[in-house]
Design an enzyme around this catalytic site. Sequence first.
Site, PDB file in Angstrom:
ATOM      1  N   SER A   1       0.844  -1.183   0.000  1.00  0.00           N
ATOM      2  CA  SER A   1       0.000   0.000   0.000  1.00  0.00           C
ATOM      3  C   SER A   1       0.887   1.245   0.000  1.00  0.00           C
ATOM      4  CB  SER A   1      -0.953  -0.034   1.194  1.00  0.00           C
ATOM      5  OG  SER A   1      -1.996   0.896   1.037  1.00  0.00           O
TER       6      SER A   1
ATOM      7  N   ASP B   1      -8.686  -5.393  -5.356  1.00  0.00           N
ATOM      8  CA  ASP B   1      -8.182  -4.251  -4.604  1.00  0.00           C
ATOM      9  C   ASP B   1      -8.803  -2.986  -5.194  1.00  0.00           C
ATOM     10  OD1 ASP B   1      -6.821  -2.249  -3.319  1.00  0.00           O
ATOM     11  OD2 ASP B   1      -4.824  -3.085  -3.658  1.00  0.00           O
TER      12      ASP B   1
ATOM     13  N   HIS C   1      -7.171  -5.828  -1.083  1.00  0.00           N
ATOM     14  CA  HIS C   1      -5.963  -5.087  -0.689  1.00  0.00           C
ATOM     15  C   HIS C   1      -5.069  -5.943   0.203  1.00  0.00           C
ATOM     16  CE1 HIS C   1      -3.829  -1.331  -0.811  1.00  0.00           C
ATOM     17  NE2 HIS C   1      -3.892  -1.117   0.480  1.00  0.00           N
TER      18      HIS C   1
END
Length: 351
Positions: A193, A275, A307
């Site tokens: 991320s 995601d 994610h």
Amino acid sequence: LAKIDIASGTVTPVVEEHSVGSMQHVPHSNELLISYSALDSPTDLYKVSIDDGSIKRVTQLNPQLGSSVFLSAPEDVVFEGAEGSSIHGFLLRPPNFDASQTYPLAYVIHGGPQGSFTDAWSTRWNLNIFAAAGFVTVALDFEGSTGYGQNFTDAIRNQWGGKPFESLMKSLDQLLDSHPYIDRNRLTALGASYGGYQINWINAHSTAFKALVNHDGMFSTVSTYYSTDELYFPETEFEGVPFDEQARQNYEKWSPERNVHKWKTPTLVIHSEKDYRLVVSEGLSTFTALRRQGVPARFVYFPDENHWVLKPANSLRWHREVLGWITQWTRKDTIGESQSQKFVVQGEHLN
């Protein structure tokens, strides 16, 4: 875990070590049933006294740990970061550690970026996994991290490739100077991320690492704005929308895409179809930019994950890919060469 006196507002710690995940009051008692874990101890249930904080273990779900499996105890480390900031984190050593030997480094960068590395167990980004594979493992809380005051958390705003990157690199220099058993020629960095964003930023601004791992990271701040499920986030971090002339400058300044021509470091790119925070095109774009420039890269795609990688079989594949990649580029006899992925965890060969 803390208790608050409603009348006075006084906050009193109840549990001050490791991590409490959840809690439930035990009826007709002054105790709480809590889930409790640490970086070197998977989650179990405990009872804790609300009065004096004394803890009693209720379950032992993994009795084999500690006897047949080595778990590295985390060591607190503190370095000086950007503008004199204090950067705290954890260091874990491999099994059978010998300070007279040298070891590769796994430098793990957290996502969020408003998050932190806590002394807690997890099946995702478990620091002991990297240590068990033979890496000195270090995870730091840079600007943007939570738990160090609101000013420290807010210091990342419109600074995505600024203060956090500077703190990570300054801390790395101090780490290497103070820990001679870390091999400067066998450094790796990994992140997800925002950590994946930072991997892309590092690739353009540092040659310190032999290999990188980018999980569900950001390729372009602009394209992310138009595809993410969370518009509040980029509008806050980059102080506006990308179709505002002034804010657009912020998006452009901190976009990894602007610096792909500087990428040189071999990179494993991982992304998942479901995601919606950072859509799969961010990973595909990263991989394309690497391969079109001849940079060694591998793309791992999970069609059924979001994610996070949550399914057990996918998690096993994720770990094999990640550990294989960082081992491939840090083996003493093959540094800089593309070899088959082989690594050892707790004395067992997995490939």
